[in-house]
Design a protein around this motif. Structure first.
Motif, PDB file in Angstrom:
ATOM      1  N   THR A 136       0.837  -1.196   0.000  1.00  0.00           N
ATOM      2  CA  THR A 136       0.000   0.000   0.000  1.00  0.00           C
ATOM      3  C   THR A 136       0.875   1.249   0.000  1.00  0.00           C
ATOM      4  O   THR A 136       2.082   1.206   0.266  1.00  0.00           O
ATOM      5  N   ALA A 137       0.236   2.391  -0.232  1.00  0.00           N
ATOM      6  CA  ALA A 137       0.952   3.669  -0.170  1.00  0.00           C
ATOM      7  C   ALA A 137       1.538   3.889   1.212  1.00  0.00           C
ATOM      8  O   ALA A 137       2.673   4.379   1.345  1.00  0.00           O
ATOM      9  N   GLU A 161       2.496   1.612   3.348  1.00  0.00           N
ATOM     10  CA  GLU A 161       3.642   0.714   3.540  1.00  0.00           C
ATOM     11  C   GLU A 161       4.877   1.229   2.790  1.00  0.00           C
ATOM     12  O   GLU A 161       5.993   1.195   3.327  1.00  0.00           O
ATOM     13  N   LEU A 162       4.674   1.716   1.595  1.00  0.00           N
ATOM     14  CA  LEU A 162       5.802   2.259   0.855  1.00  0.00           C
ATOM     15  C   LEU A 162       6.335   3.525   1.522  1.00  0.00           C
ATOM     16  O   LEU A 162       7.558   3.753   1.563  1.00  0.00           O
ATOM     17  N   ALA A 163       5.437   4.340   2.053  1.00  0.00           N
ATOM     18  CA  ALA A 163       5.877   5.543   2.780  1.00  0.00           C
ATOM     19  C   ALA A 163       6.690   5.159   4.008  1.00  0.00           C
ATOM     20  O   ALA A 163       7.675   5.836   4.357  1.00  0.00           O
ATOM     21  N   MET A 164       6.308   4.076   4.663  1.00  0.00           N
ATOM     22  CA  MET A 164       7.066   3.580   5.809  1.00  0.00           C
ATOM     23  C   MET A 164       8.468   3.158   5.389  1.00  0.00           C
ATOM     24  O   MET A 164       9.463   3.457   6.076  1.00  0.00           O
ATOM     25  N   PHE A 167      -1.853  -0.609  -7.547  1.00  0.00           N
ATOM     26  CA  PHE A 167      -0.398  -0.721  -7.517  1.00  0.00           C
ATOM     27  C   PHE A 167       0.204   0.667  -7.595  1.00  0.00           C
ATOM     28  O   PHE A 167      -0.172   1.472  -8.451  1.00  0.00           O
ATOM     29  N   ARG A 168       1.162   0.932  -6.720  1.00  0.00           N
ATOM     30  CA  ARG A 168       1.863   2.215  -6.726  1.00  0.00           C
ATOM     31  C   ARG A 168       3.338   1.972  -7.020  1.00  0.00           C
ATOM     32  O   ARG A 168       4.043   1.375  -6.200  1.00  0.00           O
ATOM     33  N   MET A 176       6.221   7.565  -5.440  1.00  0.00           N
ATOM     34  CA  MET A 176       5.943   7.974  -4.073  1.00  0.00           C
ATOM     35  C   MET A 176       6.781   9.199  -3.675  1.00  0.00           C
ATOM     36  O   MET A 176       7.962   9.283  -4.027  1.00  0.00           O
ATOM     37  N   PRO A 177       6.199  10.143  -2.917  1.00  0.00           N
ATOM     38  CA  PRO A 177       6.994  11.264  -2.407  1.00  0.00           C
ATOM     39  C   PRO A 177       8.150  10.755  -1.545  1.00  0.00           C
ATOM     40  O   PRO A 177       7.980   9.847  -0.736  1.00  0.00           O
ATOM     41  N   GLY A 178       9.324  11.308  -1.762  1.00  0.00           N
ATOM     42  CA  GLY A 178      10.488  10.921  -0.979  1.00  0.00           C
ATOM     43  C   GLY A 178      11.276   9.764  -1.540  1.00  0.00           C
ATOM     44  O   GLY A 178      12.278   9.351  -0.946  1.00  0.00           O
ATOM     45  N   SER A 179      10.861   9.245  -2.700  1.00  0.00           N
ATOM     46  CA  SER A 179      11.527   8.064  -3.277  1.00  0.00           C
ATOM     47  C   SER A 179      12.665   8.436  -4.220  1.00  0.00           C
ATOM     48  O   SER A 179      13.190   7.563  -4.912  1.00  0.00           O
TER      49      SER A 179
END
Length: 405
Positions: A194-195, A197-200, A228-229, A234-237
């Motif tokens: 999820t978004a 989880e990816l942000a984490m 799917f993202r 994602m911001p910060g990637s």
């Protein structure tokens, strides 16, 4: 593909094609000479390796046959056609498009992972992975002289922030460089991150200075109701590096080509990749993958509809014939992870409980992938490949149930 051919293909391949999983007979499939169909004897149903029982999408077949007819089988051009096709596909499907100039051609996703890991870590540095996970992660990383640190998934097959925190801390201990190799969607569980989880992952990787490399080879294979993202959307990637390919979604493992994509802050890293790192890519592969991404959308949609039916069918069959097997329908990929720990299995040679995949092979003549190969969390599990006809899914479960009688 030349411009004139592109225009013709664009108009020719927009129609629907029917379920590709119901096109080939078992007799047709047994004529194949790939590893899936030749590793085991002919009485075994092979539902193990990540290969699909489908014909080629017509745009792909046309690109390959035209190239062969022209004798166009030379060295691949490290141009922009493949990257442009990927950008168009990603924009349409995910609302994100990689910058064409921020890509590099590589032979395949796994070799591309090794090369990108070498860019951001050194000899003996750690690479964190989240098992149960694709077995070659272990082999290729160790072969590249990197140390593997595990951050296992949780009981729901999702990324575990506490496990990642501990693994990242261990990986960078002593001031070492480290990377996190993320499988997205996750193989073998079919989890789509999820978004949140990816942000984490982004927050923890920034905190510890861990570089993120992402395997998104299964990204086109996402089921209805799931989003799917792409990691780099994602911001910060910005410091991330991603590997993408049409290989899994269009069954192109035999014609190799993939793309490494850099986030804006990783462009200089990707520029350091040696040119020879892309020399193993196939010209036919680049043509095939470009055609798939550019013109293979209708075929992919039909495939996904068939896979969606199969994942539901498998759930119904297991509930009827093997109710002790715990099954979570995958959110993406055509692979599914079967929890067989509640089955009563004969003891293995060592006196320990037998590997369920081995029992299903020896007694049921169904080949799955053994769970322990996927690392921590794999014992008592097996990976099942859904990318076959409903009839073979049904026959496989019938045989698996019979193997336990």
């Amino acid at each position: 593909m030349p411009a004139g051919r592109e225009v013709a293909a664009a108009g020719k391949y927009r129609g629907l094609v029917g379920n590709p999983l119901q096109t080939l007979s078992l007799a047709d499939l047994r004529r194949r000479t790939s590893e899936k169909w030749r590793r085991y004897p002919p009485d075994v149903l092979p539902l193990w390796v990540a290969e699909m029982d489908v014909p080629l999408a017509e745009p792909v077949a046309r690109a390959l046959t035209e190239a062969v007819a022209l004798g166009d089988t030379g060295y691949p051009l490290d141009g922009t056609d493949y990257a442009s096709a990927l950008a168009g596909f990603a924009r349409e499907r995910w609302g994100w498009a990689p910058t064409v100039e921020h890509t590099r051609l590589v032979p395949d996703v796994m070799l591309g992972i090794v090369e990108t890991v070498r860019l951001v870590t050194g000899y003996g540095d750690a690479v964190v992975i989240s098992p149960p996970v694709y077995p070659p992660f272990y082999d290729f990383l160790r072969g590249a002289d990197r140390r593997v640190v595990e951050a296992p998934l949780n009981a729901e097959y999702r990324l575990d922030p506490d496990a990642l925190d501990r693994a990242f801390a261990e990986a960078v201990a002593g001031g070492r460089q480290a990377a996190y190799l993320l499988c997205s969607p996750h193989n073998p569980t079919g989890t789509v991150h999820t978004a949140d989880e990816l942000a984490m992952v982004i927050e923890l990787s920034d905190r510890y200075g861990v570089r993120v490399v992402v395997d998104e080879i299964h990204a086109p294979l996402i089921y209805p109701g799931v989003t799917f993202r792409p990691y780099l959307s994602m911001p910060g990637s910005e410091r991330g590096l991603t590997l993408l390919s049409a290989s899994k979604a269009w069954n192109l493992a035999g014609v190799k080509a993939a793309l490494a994509v850099a986030g804006p802050a990783a462009v200089d890293d990707l520029a350091r990749m040696p040119k020879v790192a892309g020399d193993g890519a196939s010209h036919l592969g680049a043509l095939a993958h470009t055609a798939a991404l550019r013109y293979g959308g209708p075929w992919l949609d039909e495939l996904l509809a068939g896979l969606d039916q199969n994942r539901r069918l498998l759930g119904d069959l297991l509930a009827e014939h093997l109710p002790q097997v715990r099954y979570r329908p995958p959110e993406g990929t055509y692979l599914t992870w079967l929890d067989c720990r509640d089955l009563v299995l004969p003891d293995g040679d060592s006196g320990a409980p037998a590997d369920p995949a081995q029992v299903f092979l020896e007694r049921g003549r169904v080949a799955l992938v053994s769970g322990p190969l996927f690392g921590t969390g794999g014992t008592g599990h097996a990976r099942f490949n859904l990318a076959t006809s409903p009839e073979l899914v049904t026959e496989a479960v019938r045989r698996m149930a019979a193997a336990l009688r």
